[in-house]
Write an enzyme that holds these catalytic residues in place. Structure first.
Site, PDB file in Angstrom:
ATOM      1  N   GLU A 167       2.079   1.780  -3.411  1.00  0.00           N
ATOM      2  CA  GLU A 167       0.966   2.304  -4.214  1.00  0.00           C
ATOM      3  C   GLU A 167       0.803   3.812  -3.974  1.00  0.00           C
ATOM      4  O   GLU A 167       0.653   4.596  -4.909  1.00  0.00           O
ATOM      5  CB  GLU A 167      -0.302   1.555  -3.789  1.00  0.00           C
ATOM      6  CG  GLU A 167      -1.465   1.690  -4.725  1.00  0.00           C
ATOM      7  CD  GLU A 167      -2.675   0.882  -4.223  1.00  0.00           C
ATOM      8  OE1 GLU A 167      -2.581   0.190  -3.173  1.00  0.00           O
ATOM      9  OE2 GLU A 167      -3.720   0.963  -4.881  1.00  0.00           O
TER      10      GLU A 167
ATOM     11  N   CYS B 290     -10.930  -2.122  14.505  1.00  0.00           N
ATOM     12  CA  CYS B 290     -11.202  -3.563  14.709  1.00  0.00           C
ATOM     13  C   CYS B 290     -11.313  -3.973  16.172  1.00  0.00           C
ATOM     14  O   CYS B 290     -11.965  -4.967  16.472  1.00  0.00           O
ATOM     15  CB  CYS B 290     -10.110  -4.386  14.082  1.00  0.00           C
ATOM     16  SG  CYS B 290     -10.090  -4.238  12.319  1.00  0.00           S
TER      17      CYS B 290
ATOM     18  N   LYS C  87     -15.929  -9.892   7.633  1.00  0.00           N
ATOM     19  CA  LYS C  87     -14.872 -10.718   7.021  1.00  0.00           C
ATOM     20  C   LYS C  87     -15.437 -12.038   6.495  1.00  0.00           C
ATOM     21  O   LYS C  87     -14.863 -12.648   5.605  1.00  0.00           O
ATOM     22  CB  LYS C  87     -13.751 -10.983   8.030  1.00  0.00           C
ATOM     23  CG  LYS C  87     -12.975  -9.736   8.443  1.00  0.00           C
ATOM     24  CD  LYS C  87     -11.800  -9.460   7.539  1.00  0.00           C
ATOM     25  CE  LYS C  87     -11.104  -8.159   7.909  1.00  0.00           C
ATOM     26  NZ  LYS C  87     -10.274  -7.638   6.824  1.00  0.00           N
TER      27      LYS C  87
ATOM     28  N   GLU D 259     -13.896 -11.911  -5.861  1.00  0.00           N
ATOM     29  CA  GLU D 259     -12.678 -11.156  -6.196  1.00  0.00           C
ATOM     30  C   GLU D 259     -11.491 -11.605  -5.346  1.00  0.00           C
ATOM     31  O   GLU D 259     -10.357 -11.236  -5.612  1.00  0.00           O
ATOM     32  CB  GLU D 259     -12.879  -9.645  -5.943  1.00  0.00           C
ATOM     33  CG  GLU D 259     -13.952  -8.988  -6.785  1.00  0.00           C
ATOM     34  CD  GLU D 259     -15.278  -8.870  -6.048  1.00  0.00           C
ATOM     35  OE1 GLU D 259     -15.562  -9.727  -5.177  1.00  0.00           O
ATOM     36  OE2 GLU D 259     -16.038  -7.935  -6.343  1.00  0.00           O
TER      37      GLU D 259
ATOM     38  N   CYS E 270      -8.951  -2.345   3.719  1.00  0.00           N
ATOM     39  CA  CYS E 270      -8.867  -3.589   4.509  1.00  0.00           C
ATOM     40  C   CYS E 270     -10.125  -3.879   5.318  1.00  0.00           C
ATOM     41  O   CYS E 270     -10.258  -4.945   5.893  1.00  0.00           O
ATOM     42  CB  CYS E 270      -7.645  -3.580   5.399  1.00  0.00           C
ATOM     43  SG  CYS E 270      -7.231  -2.001   6.066  1.00  0.00           S
TER      44      CYS E 270
ATOM     45  N   GLU F 113     -16.588 -10.994   3.203  1.00  0.00           N
ATOM     46  CA  GLU F 113     -15.421 -10.698   2.360  1.00  0.00           C
ATOM     47  C   GLU F 113     -14.809 -11.988   1.809  1.00  0.00           C
ATOM     48  O   GLU F 113     -14.506 -12.094   0.614  1.00  0.00           O
ATOM     49  CB  GLU F 113     -14.366  -9.944   3.185  1.00  0.00           C
ATOM     50  CG  GLU F 113     -13.119  -9.566   2.403  1.00  0.00           C
ATOM     51  CD  GLU F 113     -12.023  -9.002   3.306  1.00  0.00           C
ATOM     52  OE1 GLU F 113     -11.767  -9.580   4.380  1.00  0.00           O
ATOM     53  OE2 GLU F 113     -11.412  -7.987   2.931  1.00  0.00           O
TER      54      GLU F 113
ATOM     55  N   GLU G 150       0.836  -1.205   0.000  1.00  0.00           N
ATOM     56  CA  GLU G 150       0.000   0.000   0.000  1.00  0.00           C
ATOM     57  C   GLU G 150       0.871   1.256   0.000  1.00  0.00           C
ATOM     58  O   GLU G 150       0.555   2.249  -0.650  1.00  0.00           O
ATOM     59  CB  GLU G 150      -0.918  -0.025   1.231  1.00  0.00           C
ATOM     60  CG  GLU G 150      -2.189   0.762   1.072  1.00  0.00           C
ATOM     61  CD  GLU G 150      -3.220   0.353   2.121  1.00  0.00           C
ATOM     62  OE1 GLU G 150      -4.186  -0.325   1.764  1.00  0.00           O
ATOM     63  OE2 GLU G 150      -3.043   0.704   3.312  1.00  0.00           O
TER      64      GLU G 150
ATOM     65  N   SER H 282      -7.362   1.550  -2.300  1.00  0.00           N
ATOM     66  CA  SER H 282      -6.117   0.831  -2.561  1.00  0.00           C
ATOM     67  C   SER H 282      -6.490  -0.497  -3.209  1.00  0.00           C
ATOM     68  O   SER H 282      -7.521  -1.099  -2.870  1.00  0.00           O
ATOM     69  CB  SER H 282      -5.397   0.582  -1.247  1.00  0.00           C
ATOM     70  OG  SER H 282      -4.503  -0.490  -1.392  1.00  0.00           O
TER      71      SER H 282
HETATM   72 FE1  HC0 Z   1      -8.652  -5.877  11.380  1.00  0.00          FE
HETATM   73 FE2  HC0 Z   1      -7.044  -6.162   9.480  1.00  0.00          FE
HETATM   74  S1  HC0 Z   1      -6.741  -4.809  11.232  1.00  0.00           S
HETATM   75  S2  HC0 Z   1      -9.167  -5.400   9.222  1.00  0.00           S
HETATM   76  O1  HC0 Z   1      -9.342  -4.316  11.849  1.00  0.00           O
HETATM   77  O2  HC0 Z   1      -6.113  -4.112   7.678  1.00  0.00           O
HETATM   78  O3  HC0 Z   1     -11.022  -7.648  11.222  1.00  0.00           O
HETATM   79  O4  HC0 Z   1      -7.830  -6.878  14.034  1.00  0.00           O
HETATM   80  O5  HC0 Z   1      -7.343  -8.526  10.791  1.00  0.00           O
HETATM   81  O6  HC0 Z   1      -7.380  -8.283   7.315  1.00  0.00           O
HETATM   82  O7  HC0 Z   1      -4.254  -7.070   9.787  1.00  0.00           O
HETATM   83  C1  HC0 Z   1     -10.157  -6.973  11.412  1.00  0.00           C
HETATM   84  C2  HC0 Z   1      -8.263  -6.467  13.084  1.00  0.00           C
HETATM   85  C3  HC0 Z   1      -7.617  -7.412  10.670  1.00  0.00           C
HETATM   86  C4  HC0 Z   1      -7.218  -7.445   8.085  1.00  0.00           C
HETATM   87  C5  HC0 Z   1      -5.275  -6.778   9.625  1.00  0.00           C
HETATM   88  C6  HC0 Z   1      -6.469  -4.960   8.295  1.00  0.00           C
END
Ligand code: HC0
Length: 572
Positions: A281, A501, A357, A365, A298, A360, A278, A318
């Site tokens: 980028e 998170c 997630k 993709e 993310c 996701e 990133e 990104s």
């Molecule tokens: Fe997160 Fe992550 S930091 S999104 O908040 O970028 O769920 O803890 O794992 O993938 O590393 C969540 C937390 C993750 C991802 C990382 C990011």
């Protein structure tokens, strides 16, 4: 201040407080059910009723402001009877399958029935019967357990500004749900799961995928590996009665290897890799006049929110996959080759503080060679359930290190778990590339903290980098609107959940009696920054595991191969 009396106790309290807050300061407990500080203060459930001398009726203390001379009774017989009747009425239309409810022993309704000494329900009668909504990949909605407190509605509408659930109908027919009775899977729900975090009962929960993982673990044909997100380690202890903000990294790794995973990996390692990709980028877009700002990609709840509400910013995202997806892709390519394992036999489980997630991981993709990068996502809560089911004594486990060959992450990787962390981690690396020298001062405190929107401007090597950070989708909306009105940035971090998170929709659920008065986001984030400060390496580009990966496999950040495996493009 004003002078009031509660249960005969004379008190001097700040003007502007509610009776509930004033009582709490005097250590007088008033029961609540719909109340959630700053999120749902609507006086709907009537559990916090109190008697006020001279008032015509009992009043809801969560919304009644104190004033000079108020004389309040919190335990008079009329108050006690009114609360009991209200609670029995709520219970009479509640599906009481407590033994098999995911929230058993962590249910605010159950706790209240116990506290108010309810031993029978006088009003058993007709009950509503609703169909389960389990079409979403992330969230299950069970209206039979809903007590109409509206905390989820306030969260979805006011905090996240997603606004896909609301109250409908009147009286006995009242419900909470989506327009036209649609499923959460059919409306622009972002799967953030914040509704689950605030639900006092079992009406909202994550889609439980633990059986899929047990099955994989029992299949000797599969090489089953697990990775854990940055924020899981500072919260999973709460599931085992440990204080909020306890760091449990070593115990968590021990528990997972006891469950039978062949390897326990750290998503933080891939977070370091994300910074390399990133950061490159960002530097390329600054150098070559590319689309700015670069916006982090993310948080899958954020991506979905962007797709539904701000498609004009999709090109700003990104192209990096999120760290756990990058890790999954690495496991099925680099690791598979290195370990000489057929990638189709590698089963990747991600333990995440996040319900989005799950959604996701199922996106087309996010796969390579026809294989999904990640096979199953479990929330922190589901992981704790598996550990409990296996009879593991979590609290007394010895610490264990993450496994090689991809174990080893930096402080920059771990701070991804708190709002501002991705930004800070990126600045630690970008600064050194632009300046061409190492920096000692790597703590970018301007982007730390729980405020919803944070900004910082830093100058490296004569180049100005304007940064902004938003957490919570309501704050993301404000930030994006300001950008639409001309505000300019180079790099923007957005996380769907307020606080990032650490406060994800898959984290341990704390009742209103705790989360109304303790800032979970701040306590868990403190533990994240402690972990960062204690790590020997705190900059992603200094991670030897990452350096080796580039030497052996990707050649350099942003290479063709890196793009093939670690990047994606979201097709709306
Ligand atoms: Fe997160 Fe992550 S930091 S999104 O908040 O970028 O769920 O803890 O794992 O993938 O590393 C969540 C937390 C993750 C991802 C990382 C990011």
């Amino acid at each position: 201040t004003v002078n009031i009396t509660i249960d005969g106790k004379k008190l001097q309290v700040e003007q502007g407080l509610t009776i509930l807050e004033a009582a709490r300061q005097a250590n007088i407990k008033i029961p609540t059910l719909c109340f959630l500080k700053d999120i749902n203060e609507i006086g709907a459930c009537r559990m916090c009723l109190v008697e006020i001398k001279g008032a015509r009726a009992l009043q809801a203390s969560c919304v009644y402001p104190v004033s000079e001379g108020l004389e309040i009774y919190t335990q008079s017989s009329s108050v006690r009877e009114a609360r009991k009747v209200t609670l029995e009425l709520i219970l009479s239309n509640h599906e009481k399958k407590c033994l098999t409810c995911v929230r058993s022993r962590n249910c605010e309704l159950q706790a209240l029935a116990d506290e108010l000494n309810i031993k029978e329900i006088r009003f058993e009668g007709e009950t509503n019967k609703y169909k389960l909504d389990d079409f979403s990949p992330s969230i299950v909605r069970d209206q039979n357990k809903c007590i109409l407190c509206r905390r989820c509605v306030s969260m979805c509408k006011n905090v996240q500004t997603v606004n896909v659930i609301s109250a409908a109908e009147r009286g006995f027919k009242s419900t909470v749900g989506c327009a036209f009775d649609l499923s959460l899977a059919e409306v622009p729900c972002t799967n953030c799961g914040q509704c689950i975090s605030v639900c006092p009962v079992g009406a909202l929960r994550e889609k439980d995928d633990t059986d899929k993982v047990w099955e994989a673990l029992g299949n000797s044909e599969l090489h089953v590996v697990v990775q854990t997100a940055p924020a899981v380690r500072v919260a999973i202890g709460e599931e085992f009665g440990m204080p909020i903000g306890t760091r449990c990294t070593g115990k968590m790794v021990s528990a997972l290897s006891q469950l039978g995973f062949a390897k326990v990996f750290d998503t933080d390692t891939a977070a370091d890799l994300t910074i390399m990709e990133e950061g490159t980028e960002l530097l390329n877009r600054i150098k070559n006049g590319g689309k700015l700002p670069v916006i982090t990609s993310c948080s899958p709840g954020w991506i979905k929110f962007c797709e539904h509400n701000y498609p004009e910013f999709l090109d700003n995202l990104s192209s990096c996959k999120s760290p756990h997806e990058m890790f999954g892709a690495l496991l099925k390519t680099y690791y598979a080759e290195k370990m000489e394992i057929d990638p189709a036999k590698i089963f990747v489980v991600s333990i995440m503080p996040c319900t989005a997630k799950k959604y996701e991981a199922a996106r087309p993709e996010l796969s390579a060679n026809g294989l999904a990068d990640v096979d199953v996502v479990l929330t922190t809560r589901e992981a704790a359930r598996m550990i409990k089911e296996a009879g593991i004594d979590f609290v007394n486990l010895e610490d264990k290190q993450f496994d090689d060959p991809m174990g080893g992450a930096t402080g920059a990787g771990v701070i991804f778990g708190a709002t501002g962390g991705v930004m800070e981690a990126a600045l630690r690396t970008v600064a050194e590339i632009l300046e061409g020298k190492a920096f000692d001062n790597i703590e970018y405190t301007a982007v730390r903290g729980i405020e919803g929107i944070k900004e910082a401007t830093v100058v490296f090597g004569g180049k100005k980098v304007r940064a902004a950070v938003a957490s919570g989708l309501g704050n993301a909306r404000k930030l994006l609107d300001s950008m639409k009105n001309g505000e300019r940035y180079d790099f923007v971090e957005i996380m769907a959940c307020p606080g990032g998170c650490v406060n994800g929709g898959g984290q341990p659920i704390q009742p209103s009696s705790v989360r109304s008065w303790t800032d979970l986001r701040a306590e868990r984030a403190k533990a994240i920054y402690e972990e960062d400060a204690n790590l020997p390496i705190r900059k992603s580009h200094e991670n030897p595991v990452i350096k080796k990966m580039y030497d052996e496999y990707f050649e350099k950040p942003g290479s063709h191969k890196a793009h093939e495996i670690l990047h994606t493009h979201y097709i709306v």
